[in-house]
Write an enzyme that holds these catalytic residues in place. Structure first.
Site, mmCIF file in Angstrom:
data_model
loop_
_atom_site.group_PDB
_atom_site.id
_atom_site.type_symbol
_atom_site.label_atom_id
_atom_site.label_comp_id
_atom_site.label_asym_id
_atom_site.label_seq_id
_atom_site.Cartn_x
_atom_site.Cartn_y
_atom_site.Cartn_z
ATOM 1 N N TYR A 2 0.828 -1.205 0.000
ATOM 2 C CA TYR A 2 0.000 0.000 0.000
ATOM 3 C C TYR A 2 0.868 1.263 0.000
ATOM 4 C CZ TYR A 2 -4.115 -2.842 1.195
ATOM 5 O OH TYR A 2 -5.135 -3.762 1.195
ATOM 6 N N LYS A 44 4.746 -13.942 4.673
ATOM 7 C CA LYS A 44 4.785 -14.823 3.499
ATOM 8 C C LYS A 44 6.242 -14.898 3.042
ATOM 9 C CE LYS A 44 2.773 -17.240 0.220
ATOM 10 N NZ LYS A 44 2.008 -18.480 0.445
ATOM 11 N N ASP A 76 -1.328 -17.741 4.380
ATOM 12 C CA ASP A 76 -2.393 -18.617 3.860
ATOM 13 C C ASP A 76 -2.826 -19.617 4.923
ATOM 14 O OD1 ASP A 76 0.251 -19.213 3.306
ATOM 15 O OD2 ASP A 76 -0.107 -20.165 1.380
ATOM 16 N N ASP A 86 -4.970 -6.026 6.417
ATOM 17 C CA ASP A 86 -6.251 -5.554 5.893
ATOM 18 C C ASP A 86 -7.189 -6.746 5.684
ATOM 19 O OD1 ASP A 86 -8.175 -3.922 4.862
ATOM 20 O OD2 ASP A 86 -7.120 -3.399 3.027
#
Ligand code: NAD
Length: 332
Positions: free
Chosen positions: A124, A171, A204, A228
């Site tokens: 972002y 991740k 995930d 988010d």
């Protein structure tokens, strides 16, 4: 001295939920003075600017802002004013609690977890956005300083609230540079808090774990995009976005809002659940030191929901925003 607050009513369902919250403040005899200012589409229509100087000056002066959601065009058009505000005032913490209220119809009861989302960096950052024909690019920016301060905030807050475990969501298996740096810094910071358990989890897997067994989570800290998404997921565990408040916190400025957006699908229908912004208002009061009043709001909202007294459609009721608000006001 009367405290001045900045208020951005926002778009869609925003104004009705912010008005409901201001009524609650009035009922609590909180004699705040309000600067009503605009941002986003409304500001553009009125002032020809998405974020007028008057809005920025008001927030910079008052240091506290209650904000309704702002619409951002999807896929094209202007940059999100939500992201811009967070970056402009360096509101690096996005604090999003997910708390079960008795009486809410949900798959789970007794959920109590907090997502701490890094609020200024990551994908972002807005940097390096390129669309050339069939090729598009965006840059993700993660810094040591940005990672350090958000992870430290999560551990410090956990210590203060007596929370036992912080899950660092990443991740780093795939995004080795950005998520890799975040995880490396998180490990370093966590080592300084031996009294709090640190758990690492790939994003995930975290989504699946949150749905299968949310009770294993206490505090989650993660980068901007993951935070988010995970915080909306967490809202889904406690009855939906109507129950989800949020705070954007920086060094000396803070903006309080709902997790949700402007909800164009229900705007103007008087059916939105105002709990989200009322609870954000309670978070704001707590931040300002009005602990008794903050507690009164939370207790009143809880009681309305638990007694199923004029609850909104998302909570299984048939009543509107104004009825729910009235039920809260009667309890204050
Ligand atoms: P949304 O969060 O507005 O709505 C998602 C779903 O939740 C909708 O079905 C909506 O009806 C429901 N919902 C949301 N708030 C509710 C409430 N208080 N009571 C009952 N139901 C509620 O998400 P969206 O539709 O994807 O986004 C709409 C716009 O909001 C977009 O322009 C987006 O960019 C913007 N947005 C702004 C913010 C913000 O201002 N902080 C946050 C998220 C999205």
């Amino acid at each position: 001295m009367t405290q001045r607050l900045t208020v951005i009513k926002g778009d869609g369902i925003g104004p009705s939920l912010v008005d409901a919250t201001l009524k609650v403040f009035e009922k609590l005899k909180l004699n705040f003075q309000y600067d009503f200012v605009e941002a986003g589409i409304e500001a553009h229509a009125k002032h020809g600017e998405l974020l007028p100087a008057s809005t920025l000056n008001s927030i910079a002066t008052n240091k506290i802002c209650l904000k309704g959601p702002l619409t951002t065009p999807v896929g094209e058009g202007f940059k999100s004013m939500n992201v811009t505000l967070r970056q402009k005032f360096d509101l690096y913490v996005n604090l999003r609690p997910a708390l079960s209220f008795p009486g809410v119809v949900s798959r789970y009861e007794n959920i109590d977890l907090i997502t701490i989302r890094e609020n200024t960096e990551g994908l972002y950052s807005g940097e390096g956005q390129i669309v050339e024909g069939d090729h598009a690019e965006a840059k993700s920016v993660v810094t040591r300083q940005g990672s350090e301060r958000i992870v430290r905030y999560a551990f410090e807050m956990s210590r203060k609230l007596g929370r036992k475990k912080v899950t660092v969501v990443h991740k780093a298996n795939i995004l080795k540079s950005t998520s890799g740096l975040f995880l490396k810094v998180a490990r370093e910071v966590a080592a300084q808090y031996p009294d709090i358990q640190m758990q690492e989890m790939i994003v995930d897997n975290c989504c699946m774990q949150l749905v299968m067994n949310p009770y294993q989570f206490d505090v989650i800290v993660t980068t901007n995009l993951f935070g988010d998404i995970l915080s909306d997921l967490a809202a889904g565990l406690v009855g939906g976005l109507g129950m989800a408040p949020a705070a954007n916190i920086g060094k000396d400025i803070a903006i309080f809002e709902a997790v949700h957006g402007s909800a164009p699908d229900i705007a103007g229908k008087n059916i939105a659940n105002p709990s989200s912004v009322m609870l954000a208002g309670a978070m704001m009061l707590e931040h300002m030191g009005y602990l008794k009043e903050a507690n009164k709001i939370t207790t009143a909202v809880k009681d309305v929901i638990n007694k199923k007294d004029r609850i909104t459609k998302d909570l299984g009721g048939t009543y509107g925003t104004t009825d729910f608000t009235q039920a809260v006001l009667e309890r204050l």
